[in-house]
Design an enzyme around this catalytic site. Structure first.
Site, PDB file in Angstrom:
ATOM      1  N   PHE A 149       0.809  -1.226   0.000  1.00 15.80           N
ATOM      2  CA  PHE A 149       0.000   0.000   0.000  1.00 15.80           C
ATOM      3  C   PHE A 149       0.842   1.275   0.000  1.00 15.80           C
ATOM      4  CE2 PHE A 149       0.860  -0.096   4.590  1.00 15.80           C
ATOM      5  CZ  PHE A 149       1.056   1.255   4.854  1.00 15.80           C
ATOM      6  N   LYS A 173      -1.309  -7.063  -9.254  1.00 12.91           N
ATOM      7  CA  LYS A 173      -2.261  -7.163  -8.137  1.00 12.91           C
ATOM      8  C   LYS A 173      -1.831  -6.109  -7.114  1.00 12.91           C
ATOM      9  CE  LYS A 173      -3.189  -8.369  -4.385  1.00 12.91           C
ATOM     10  NZ  LYS A 173      -3.615  -7.401  -3.327  1.00 12.91           N
ATOM     11  N   GLU A 176      -4.999  -3.757  -1.916  1.00 17.00           N
ATOM     12  CA  GLU A 176      -6.441  -3.508  -1.886  1.00 17.00           C
ATOM     13  C   GLU A 176      -6.771  -2.228  -1.129  1.00 17.00           C
ATOM     14  OE1 GLU A 176      -4.627  -5.739  -0.433  1.00 17.00           O
ATOM     15  OE2 GLU A 176      -5.558  -6.692   1.310  1.00 17.00           O
ATOM     16  N   SER A 226       5.320  -6.875   3.294  1.00 16.01           N
ATOM     17  CA  SER A 226       5.883  -7.165   4.615  1.00 16.01           C
ATOM     18  C   SER A 226       6.656  -8.490   4.587  1.00 16.01           C
ATOM     19  CB  SER A 226       4.751  -7.241   5.634  1.00 16.01           C
ATOM     20  OG  SER A 226       3.860  -8.278   5.263  1.00 16.01           O
ATOM     21  N   CYS A 281       9.603   1.865   3.405  1.00 14.87           N
ATOM     22  CA  CYS A 281      10.525   0.784   3.769  1.00 14.87           C
ATOM     23  C   CYS A 281      11.944   1.310   3.902  1.00 14.87           C
ATOM     24  CB  CYS A 281      10.478  -0.317   2.725  1.00 14.87           C
ATOM     25  SG  CYS A 281      11.077   0.245   1.154  1.00 14.87           S
ATOM     26  N   GLU A 380       9.216  -3.835  13.127  1.00 15.78           N
ATOM     27  CA  GLU A 380       8.959  -2.789  12.138  1.00 15.78           C
ATOM     28  C   GLU A 380       7.668  -2.093  12.568  1.00 15.78           C
ATOM     29  OE1 GLU A 380       7.716  -3.869   8.106  1.00 15.78           O
ATOM     30  OE2 GLU A 380       8.831  -2.163   7.335  1.00 15.78           O
TER      31      GLU A 380
HETATM   32  P1  NAD Z   1       1.522  -6.609   2.981  1.00 13.21           P
HETATM   33  O1  NAD Z   1       2.563  -7.661   3.033  1.00 13.21           O
HETATM   34  O2  NAD Z   1       0.424  -6.646   3.974  1.00 13.21           O
HETATM   35  O3  NAD Z   1       0.792  -6.628   1.536  1.00 13.21           O
HETATM   36  C1  NAD Z   1       1.522  -6.645   0.347  1.00 13.21           C
HETATM   37  C2  NAD Z   1       0.699  -7.352  -0.727  1.00 13.21           C
HETATM   38  O4  NAD Z   1       0.486  -8.702  -0.331  1.00 13.21           O
HETATM   39  C3  NAD Z   1      -0.672  -6.732  -0.948  1.00 13.21           C
HETATM   40  O5  NAD Z   1      -0.939  -6.712  -2.325  1.00 13.21           O
HETATM   41  C4  NAD Z   1      -1.600  -7.661  -0.199  1.00 13.21           C
HETATM   42  O6  NAD Z   1      -2.883  -7.731  -0.764  1.00 13.21           O
HETATM   43  C5  NAD Z   1      -0.906  -8.999  -0.302  1.00 13.21           C
HETATM   44  N1  NAD Z   1      -1.172  -9.861   0.868  1.00 13.21           N
HETATM   45  C6  NAD Z   1      -1.400  -9.448   2.140  1.00 13.21           C
HETATM   46  N2  NAD Z   1      -1.603 -10.515   2.939  1.00 13.21           N
HETATM   47  C7  NAD Z   1      -1.492 -11.615   2.172  1.00 13.21           C
HETATM   48  C8  NAD Z   1      -1.591 -13.012   2.439  1.00 13.21           C
HETATM   49  N3  NAD Z   1      -1.833 -13.489   3.660  1.00 13.21           N
HETATM   50  N4  NAD Z   1      -1.410 -13.863   1.417  1.00 13.21           N
HETATM   51  C9  NAD Z   1      -1.158 -13.410   0.176  1.00 13.21           C
HETATM   52  N5  NAD Z   1      -1.057 -12.092  -0.132  1.00 13.21           N
HETATM   53  C10 NAD Z   1      -1.220 -11.195   0.852  1.00 13.21           C
HETATM   54  O7  NAD Z   1       2.291  -5.208   3.003  1.00 13.21           O
HETATM   55  P2  NAD Z   1       1.658  -3.743   3.126  1.00 13.21           P
HETATM   56  O8  NAD Z   1       1.159  -3.545   4.508  1.00 13.21           O
HETATM   57  O9  NAD Z   1       0.766  -3.464   1.983  1.00 13.21           O
HETATM   58  O10 NAD Z   1       2.981  -2.857   2.891  1.00 13.21           O
HETATM   59  C11 NAD Z   1       3.833  -2.460   3.916  1.00 13.21           C
HETATM   60  C12 NAD Z   1       5.001  -3.411   4.035  1.00 13.21           C
HETATM   61  O11 NAD Z   1       5.712  -3.449   2.807  1.00 13.21           O
HETATM   62  C13 NAD Z   1       6.033  -2.976   5.069  1.00 13.21           C
HETATM   63  O12 NAD Z   1       6.489  -4.108   5.759  1.00 13.21           O
HETATM   64  C14 NAD Z   1       7.153  -2.363   4.232  1.00 13.21           C
HETATM   65  O13 NAD Z   1       8.425  -2.380   4.830  1.00 13.21           O
HETATM   66  C15 NAD Z   1       7.106  -3.237   3.040  1.00 13.21           C
HETATM   67  N6  NAD Z   1       7.731  -2.589   1.897  1.00 13.21           N
HETATM   68  C16 NAD Z   1       8.970  -3.041   1.514  1.00 13.21           C
HETATM   69  C17 NAD Z   1       9.609  -2.429   0.465  1.00 13.21           C
HETATM   70  C18 NAD Z   1      10.957  -2.897   0.026  1.00 13.21           C
HETATM   71  O14 NAD Z   1      11.392  -2.459  -1.013  1.00 13.21           O
HETATM   72  N7  NAD Z   1      11.628  -3.785   0.751  1.00 13.21           N
HETATM   73  C19 NAD Z   1       9.000  -1.363  -0.231  1.00 13.21           C
HETATM   74  C20 NAD Z   1       7.728  -0.947   0.171  1.00 13.21           C
HETATM   75  C21 NAD Z   1       7.105  -1.580   1.237  1.00 13.21           C
END
Ligand code: NAD
Length: 495
Positions: A149, A173, A176, A226, A281, A380
C-alpha cells in the site's frame, strides 16, 4: 458508493465475485469506495488474456516497445498532478510527497525506455573454427506483480516498466487499500499504445495472490510487502517452480558518529523518519547515537518536531498526513506504551496532538534510550515513531546494524571519510547512505535489502530487474567458410 473494478484487455470491468473491500480516505476516516476482490475463475480469465497478448507482444520489435514506453513517460509526466491527487486521496500522503513518489517512478520508466540497449546479448566470434557463440535475452511469458500500500504508483512502476519492456505480459495485483493508481497507470499505458492484455490489473486479497502463485501459466512473481508475506510468496512461488523476487520489511538504522554535523543529522533524521508518516521501507526508524553526540542530537531532533504541520495531504501547508488505516494507526500508537514498559523514555508522544476530524492521524513521536532486544527496537513499527539508541563506540553501532533481523537500508553521518569508507565496507545491509538518510538507488542501479528484507536472488528494477524479467539462451553456431560452400558465391574454391 463508488466501485473500483479490474483492468482486463484494455478496459475497466466490474468484478463478478460479489467480494469486495473498503477503500478509505485516511484524512477523514470515511469509506470512499469499494474495491472488487476477484475470484479464482476471474484470475484465470485474466491470466488467459495475458497469455494471449504476450504471444505477439513478445515478438514485437524493440523499437516499438521503446516508442510506447517513451509515450507512456510523456503521458505520466503530463498527468502526474492528477495521479498525485489519487495517491493523496487513498494513501493519505501529502501532495508534495505523492509528486516525489511519481518522479521516482518516472525514473524507472526512463530506464526501461533504453530497452534496445538493455537487452543486448554477448557475442564471441570464432570460438572454434567456423563457430560463433552468442547469448540472447528472451521474455519469461506472463509475470505477476504484487504490490504494497505504501507506494501505490512507484512500486507497480518498478515492476511493470521493465517487465513489459522485456516482452512479458504483466498481471498486476495492487494493494487492496489504495488500488486506483494502478488502474490510472493501466489507462495511460493503453493511451500510449500498449496492446490490450499486456498489462492487466486484478484487484483482491489472498485468494488472488494464492491463485497467481499456483497458476501454471505465471512464470514469475515480483513482490514487495511485509516480511511474513514476502517469505510466504517466496517459499510457495518457488515450490511451484516460479522465479521469485520478494522484498520484505525493514527497520533502518542511521548511525551518527560524534564528529557529525548535528544540525544536518537532525534535519536528515526528521525528514527520513516522518516523511510519508514513516510508512516507507527506507524510513529511518532507529537513530544510533555514538558517544557524546546523543544529547545534542536528541535535543535538535525534538526541537524540530513541534514545528511540523500534520493534517490532510490535500492542504499544501501540511508536511505529514495520516496513516493508512485506523487499525494501523492504533497499532503504531501502542508502541508508545510498549516503549515505557520496556524502560525507554518517550520524549514526544504524538497521541497528545489533537486533530480536527476522524482521520487516521498520529502526531510525530520520539523515543529515547531504546535498548536492543526490546520490541520497540526489533519490530517494524511503520509509522511516525523514531527511536534513539545510545552506544559508546563505532563497533557497537556496527554490530547493532549487522545483527538486526532486517538489512534493507542504513546511513552513517560523519565528517570523517575514513570512517564512512570503513562503514560501507563492513556493514551487512543492501543499501547504504553516507550523509544521505534515504539511500534509494537511482533507477540505473537496483534496489534491494539483505537478510529478512529480501527473499530471492534478484534486486528490484535497474539492471537486476532486466535480468529478473528475462531468461538467457546461448546459441553455438557453425558456418563453414564460404570458400567451401556448395553455392557459388564468387569466392575462389579450395580444390
Ligand atoms: P503486505 O505484506 O500486507 O501486503 C503486500 C501485498 O500482499 C498486498 O498486495 C496484499 O494484498 C498482499 N497480501 C497481504 N496478505 C497476504 C496473504 N496473507 N497472502 C497473500 N497475499 C497477501 O504489506 P503492506 O502492509 O501493503 O505494505 C507495507 C510493508 O511493505 C512494510 O512491511 C514495508 O516495509 C514493506 N515494503 C517493503 C519495500 C521494500 O522495497 N523492501 C517497499 C515498500 C514496502
Amino acid at each position: 458508493m463508488k466501485r473500483i473494478g479490474h483492468w482486463i484487455d484494455g478496459a475497466e470491468v466490474a468484478g463478478t465475485s460479489n467480494r469486495h473491500g473498503p477503500v478509505y480516505d485516511p484524512a477523514d476516516g470515511r469509506v470512499q469506495a469499494q474495491v472488487d476482490f476477484a475470484s479464482v475463475s476471474e484470475v484465470d480469465e485474466v491470466v488467459a488474456s495475458a497469455v494471449a497478448a504476450q504471444k505477439s507482444w513478445g515478438q514485437s520489435s524493440l523499437s516499438r516497445r521503446a516508442e510506447i514506453l517513451f509515450r507512456f513517460r510523456e503521458l505520466l509526466d503530463g498527468r502526474k498532478a492528477e495521479l498525485a491527487r489519487i495517491l493523496t486521496s487513498e494513501h493519505g500522503k501529502v501532495f508534495s510527497d505523492a509528486m516525489g513518489e511519481i518522479s521516482r517512478g518516472l525514473e524507472n520508466v526512463e530506464f526501461a525506455c533504453g530497452v534496445p540497449h538493455l537487452l543486448k546479448g554477448e557475442h564471441s566470434e570464432q570460438a572454434a573454427n567456423g563457430v560463433d557463440v552468442y547469448s540472447l535475452r528472451q521474455p519469461l511469458g506472463v509475470v505477476a506483480a504484487i504490490t504494497p500500500f505504501n507506494f501505490p504508483a512507484m512500486v507497480p512502476i518498478w515492476m511493470l516498466a521493465n517487465a513489459i519492456a522485456c516482452g512479458n505480459a504483466c498481471v498486476l495485483k495492487p494493494s487492496e487499500k489504495d488500488p486506483s493508481a494502478s488502474l490510472f497507470l493501466a489507462n495511460l499505458l493503453k493511451e500510449a499504445g500498449l496492446p490490450d492484455g499486456v498489462l492487466n490489473v486484478i484487484n483482491g486479497d489472498k485468494t488472488v495472490v494464492d491463485r497467481l502463485i499456483e497458476h501454471p501459466a505465471v512464470a514469475a512473481l515480483s513482490f514487495v510487502g511485509s516480511t511474513p508475506i514476502a517469505k510466504y510468496i517466496y517459499e510457495n512461488g518457488t515450490r511451484h517452480g516460479k522465479r521469485v523476487q520478494a522484498l520484505g520489511g525493514a527497520k533502518n538504522h542511521m548511525v551518527v558518529l560524534p564528529d557529525a554535523d548535528v544540525e544536518m543529522a537532525a534535519d536528515a533524521a526528521v525528514s527520513a523518519a516522518y516523511g510519508s508518516a514513516g510508512e516507507r521501507c527506507m524510513a529511518v526508524a532507529l537513530v544510533v547515537a555514538v558517544g557524546a553526540v546523543a544529547d545534542p542530537l536528541v535535543a535538535a531532533i525534538a526541537s524540530r518536531l513541534g514545528r511540523i504541520k500534520v493534517g490532510p495531504g490535500t492542504d499544501p501547508a501540511n508536511e505529514m498526513g495520516p496513516l493508512i488505516t485506523r487499525e494501523h494507526r492504533d497499532r503504531v500508537a501502542s508502541y508508545l506504551d510498549i516503549a515505557v514498559n520496556e524502560g525507554a523514555t518517550v520524549v514526544r508522544d504524538g497521541r497528545q496532538d489533537k486533530f480536527e476530524n476522524d482521520g487516521f492521524f498520529l502526531g510525530l513521536s520520539l523515543v529515547d534510550h531504546v535498548k536492543p532486544g526490546t520490541r520497540v527496537y526489533k519490530d517494524e513499527i511503520f509509522g511516525p515513531v523514531l527511536s534513539v539508541v545510545r552506544v559508546d563506540t563505532y563497533e557497537e553501532a556496527l554490530n547493532l546494524v549487522n545483527t538486526h533481523e532486517y538489512g534493507n537500508g542504513t546511513a552513517i553521518f560523519t565528517r570523517d571519510g575514513g570512517a564512512a569508507r570503513r562503514f560501507q565496507r563492513e556493514v551487512d545491509v543492501g543499501m547504504v547512505g553516507i550523509n544521505v538518510p534515504v539511500p534509494v538507488p537511482v533507477s540505473y542501479y537496483s534496489f534491494g535489502g539483505w537478510r529478512s528484507s529480501l527473499f530471492g536472488d534478484h534486486h528490484m528494477y535497474g539492471p537486476e530487474g532486466i535480468r529478473f524479467f528475462t531468461r538467457t539462451k546461448v546459441v553455438t553456431s557453425r558456418w563453414p567458410d564460404p570458400s567451401t560452400s556448395v553455392i557459388d558465391l564468387g569466392f575462389p574454391r579450395n580444390r
